[in-house]
Design a protein around this motif. Structure first.
Motif, PDB file in Angstrom:
ATOM      1  N   LYS A  13      -1.273  59.741 -29.780  1.00  0.00           N
ATOM      2  CA  LYS A  13      -1.126  61.548 -29.637  1.00  0.00           C
ATOM      3  C   LYS A  13      -2.034  61.824 -28.271  1.00  0.00           C
ATOM      4  N   GLY A  14      -1.946  63.111 -28.291  1.00  0.00           N
ATOM      5  CA  GLY A  14      -2.726  63.835 -26.972  1.00  0.00           C
ATOM      6  C   GLY A  14      -2.139  63.419 -25.499  1.00  0.00           C
ATOM      7  N   ILE A  15      -3.207  63.370 -24.663  1.00  0.00           N
ATOM      8  CA  ILE A  15      -2.896  63.081 -23.383  1.00  0.00           C
ATOM      9  C   ILE A  15      -2.115  61.475 -23.270  1.00  0.00           C
ATOM     10  N   GLY A  16      -2.869  60.714 -24.073  1.00  0.00           N
ATOM     11  CA  GLY A  16      -2.241  59.262 -23.884  1.00  0.00           C
ATOM     12  C   GLY A  16      -0.868  59.132 -24.103  1.00  0.00           C
ATOM     13  N   LYS A  17      -0.456  59.621 -25.293  1.00  0.00           N
ATOM     14  CA  LYS A  17       1.074  59.740 -25.873  1.00  0.00           C
ATOM     15  C   LYS A  17       1.641  60.304 -24.521  1.00  0.00           C
ATOM     16  N   GLU A  18       1.496  61.425 -24.151  1.00  0.00           N
ATOM     17  CA  GLU A  18       2.244  61.992 -22.876  1.00  0.00           C
ATOM     18  C   GLU A  18       2.105  60.981 -21.616  1.00  0.00           C
ATOM     19  N   MET A  19       0.989  60.361 -21.396  1.00  0.00           N
ATOM     20  CA  MET A  19       1.060  59.553 -20.252  1.00  0.00           C
ATOM     21  C   MET A  19       1.985  58.520 -20.544  1.00  0.00           C
ATOM     22  N   ALA A  20       2.040  57.595 -22.016  1.00  0.00           N
ATOM     23  CA  ALA A  20       3.098  56.701 -22.198  1.00  0.00           C
ATOM     24  C   ALA A  20       4.425  57.263 -22.119  1.00  0.00           C
ATOM     25  N   ARG A  21       4.629  58.505 -22.396  1.00  0.00           N
ATOM     26  CA  ARG A  21       6.063  58.984 -22.535  1.00  0.00           C
ATOM     27  C   ARG A  21       6.645  59.073 -20.954  1.00  0.00           C
ATOM     28  N   GLN A  22       5.502  59.490 -20.208  1.00  0.00           N
ATOM     29  CA  GLN A  22       6.233  59.572 -18.625  1.00  0.00           C
ATOM     30  C   GLN A  22       6.097  58.297 -18.040  1.00  0.00           C
ATOM     31  N   ILE A  23       5.527  57.273 -18.439  1.00  0.00           N
ATOM     32  CA  ILE A  23       5.582  56.023 -17.961  1.00  0.00           C
ATOM     33  C   ILE A  23       6.906  55.254 -18.369  1.00  0.00           C
ATOM     34  N   ALA A  24       7.403  55.404 -19.650  1.00  0.00           N
ATOM     35  CA  ALA A  24       8.809  55.085 -20.160  1.00  0.00           C
ATOM     36  C   ALA A  24       9.590  55.673 -19.525  1.00  0.00           C
ATOM     37  N   GLU A  25       9.582  57.255 -19.348  1.00  0.00           N
ATOM     38  CA  GLU A  25      10.712  57.835 -18.547  1.00  0.00           C
ATOM     39  C   GLU A  25      10.732  57.276 -17.002  1.00  0.00           C
ATOM     40  N   ALA A  26       9.708  56.817 -16.499  1.00  0.00           N
ATOM     41  CA  ALA A  26       9.705  56.116 -15.127  1.00  0.00           C
ATOM     42  C   ALA A  26      10.615  54.864 -15.240  1.00  0.00           C
ATOM     43  N   LEU A  28       9.668  52.074 -17.105  1.00  0.00           N
ATOM     44  CA  LEU A  28       8.629  50.833 -17.295  1.00  0.00           C
ATOM     45  C   LEU A  28       8.630  50.765 -18.713  1.00  0.00           C
ATOM     46  N   THR A  29       8.327  49.372 -19.252  1.00  0.00           N
ATOM     47  CA  THR A  29       7.663  49.179 -20.522  1.00  0.00           C
ATOM     48  C   THR A  29       6.437  49.526 -20.609  1.00  0.00           C
ATOM     49  N   VAL A  30       6.200  50.217 -21.752  1.00  0.00           N
ATOM     50  CA  VAL A  30       4.895  50.549 -22.082  1.00  0.00           C
ATOM     51  C   VAL A  30       4.338  50.372 -23.482  1.00  0.00           C
ATOM     52  N   TYR A  31       3.311  49.593 -23.474  1.00  0.00           N
ATOM     53  CA  TYR A  31       2.594  49.462 -24.930  1.00  0.00           C
ATOM     54  C   TYR A  31       1.828  50.767 -25.441  1.00  0.00           C
ATOM     55  N   VAL A  32       2.146  51.313 -26.401  1.00  0.00           N
ATOM     56  CA  VAL A  32       1.485  52.344 -27.106  1.00  0.00           C
ATOM     57  C   VAL A  32       0.329  51.937 -27.870  1.00  0.00           C
ATOM     58  N   GLY A  33      -0.970  51.765 -27.169  1.00  0.00           N
ATOM     59  CA  GLY A  33      -2.151  51.504 -28.151  1.00  0.00           C
ATOM     60  C   GLY A  33      -2.321  52.416 -28.967  1.00  0.00           C
ATOM     61  N   SER A  34      -2.767  51.904 -30.263  1.00  0.00           N
ATOM     62  CA  SER A  34      -3.156  52.762 -31.376  1.00  0.00           C
ATOM     63  C   SER A  34      -4.107  51.913 -32.315  1.00  0.00           C
ATOM     64  N   ARG A  35      -4.880  52.516 -32.868  1.00  0.00           N
ATOM     65  CA  ARG A  35      -5.622  51.693 -34.033  1.00  0.00           C
ATOM     66  C   ARG A  35      -4.931  51.482 -35.256  1.00  0.00           C
ATOM     67  N   ASP A  36      -4.089  52.493 -35.529  1.00  0.00           N
ATOM     68  CA  ASP A  36      -3.274  52.705 -36.808  1.00  0.00           C
ATOM     69  C   ASP A  36      -1.833  52.220 -36.588  1.00  0.00           C
ATOM     70  N   ALA A  37      -1.279  51.053 -37.155  1.00  0.00           N
ATOM     71  CA  ALA A  37      -0.276  50.708 -36.855  1.00  0.00           C
ATOM     72  C   ALA A  37       0.983  51.619 -37.245  1.00  0.00           C
ATOM     73  N   ALA A  38       0.857  52.336 -38.212  1.00  0.00           N
ATOM     74  CA  ALA A  38       1.904  53.062 -38.431  1.00  0.00           C
ATOM     75  C   ALA A  38       2.238  54.355 -37.494  1.00  0.00           C
ATOM     76  N   GLY A  48      10.593  56.870 -27.124  1.00  0.00           N
ATOM     77  CA  GLY A  48      11.488  56.192 -26.760  1.00  0.00           C
ATOM     78  C   GLY A  48      11.696  55.398 -25.413  1.00  0.00           C
ATOM     79  N   GLY A  49      12.610  55.008 -24.802  1.00  0.00           N
ATOM     80  CA  GLY A  49      12.754  54.167 -23.876  1.00  0.00           C
ATOM     81  C   GLY A  49      12.315  52.697 -24.345  1.00  0.00           C
ATOM     82  N   ASP A  50      11.524  52.117 -23.641  1.00  0.00           N
ATOM     83  CA  ASP A  50      11.011  50.735 -23.722  1.00  0.00           C
ATOM     84  C   ASP A  50       9.344  50.816 -24.177  1.00  0.00           C
ATOM     85  N   ALA A  51       9.392  51.758 -25.079  1.00  0.00           N
ATOM     86  CA  ALA A  51       7.910  51.878 -25.564  1.00  0.00           C
ATOM     87  C   ALA A  51       7.627  51.028 -26.920  1.00  0.00           C
TER      88      ALA A  51
END
Length: 235
Positions: A13-26, A28-38, A48-51
């Motif tokens: 969520k938040g800035i982190g999610k947007e960072m991951a989105r922009q990295i994927a759009e570039a 790259l493969t991006v791992y979306v770190g989250s405490r909750d698996a779901a 999307g992309g390779d997230a």
């Protein structure tokens, strides 16, 4: 740049999610770190992309170790996960509040960074971005042009500590070619606190600043503190 794999902590969520989105759009493969698996799975699908979702609680040693075992090579680590405190002054906040905030904002960064250093050292162009805060700038905090009330003592002091860690890691890892920098994203519409949720700016704007630091060329600076727009921030 030959970057291919990134990890963003606190990215569901938040800035982190947007960072991951922009990295994927570039691309790259991006791992979306989250405490909750779901929640991490949902965020990765929305990005999307390779997230790819990655269960990662930066305050739990076992979770960090398990996440590190899943990633053999890492080019970019964005230490984004963070928590805030209530708007109180040091005399109003108890020690447990400071411990809770520092556990994520400082000790979590140390634990995650150290766990993923072997993977980063296998990269040709390793980068670390620590998401800090302008409120952690001691120069701004003591200057008349940036008056502060003394509130959010745990959060602000934790970010000042994170800034110091950024400098230490930059020097310690210079021989490995790791660029380590800190970002002041500015107040953004996130769930960090009530003020951010009510009056913050666009998280995408701040995320773009983090992505710039993540994709720095080899002749770029290390050990710096930068605003979301690339302007240097005083320590």
């Amino acid at each position: 740049m030959d970057h291919s794999i990134a990890l963003v902590t606190g990215a569901n969520k938040g800035i982190g999610k947007e960072m991951a989105r922009q990295i994927a759009e570039a691309g790259l493969t991006v791992y979306v770190g989250s405490r909750d698996a779901a929640r991490g799975q949902v965020a990765a699908e929305e990005i999307g992309g390779d997230a790819r979702p990655l269960v990662l609680d930066v305050t739990a040693a076992a979770s960090i170790a398990a996440a590190a075992r899943q990633i053999g090579t890492l080019d970019i680590l964005v230490n984004n996960a963070g928590v805030s405190d209530d708007p109180q002054t040091p005399d109003q906040e108890d020690v447990d509040t400071f411990r809770r905030v520092y556990e994520t904002n400082v000790f979590g960064v140390v634990a995650v960074t150290n766990a993923f250093l072997p993977a980063l050292r296998r990269s040709a162009h390793p980068r670390i971005v620590n998401v800090s805060s302008g409120t952690g700038s001691l120069t701004w905090a003591t200057g008349p042009e940036f008056p502060h009330s003394g509130a959010h003592a745990a959060y602000r002091s934790s970010k000042a500590a994170l800034n110091a860690l950024t400098v230490f890691y930059a020097h310690a890892l210079a021989g490995d070619g790791v660029k380590v920098n800190a970002l002041a994203p500015g107040l953004r519409r996130t769930e960090l606190n009530a003020t951010a949720a009510a009056s913050g700016g666009d998280p995408a704007e701040a995320a773009a600043g983090a992505v710039r630091l993540a994709l720095l060329p080899d002749d770029a600076p290390s050990g710096g503190f930068f605003s979301w727009d690339g302007t240097p921030v005083p320590w």
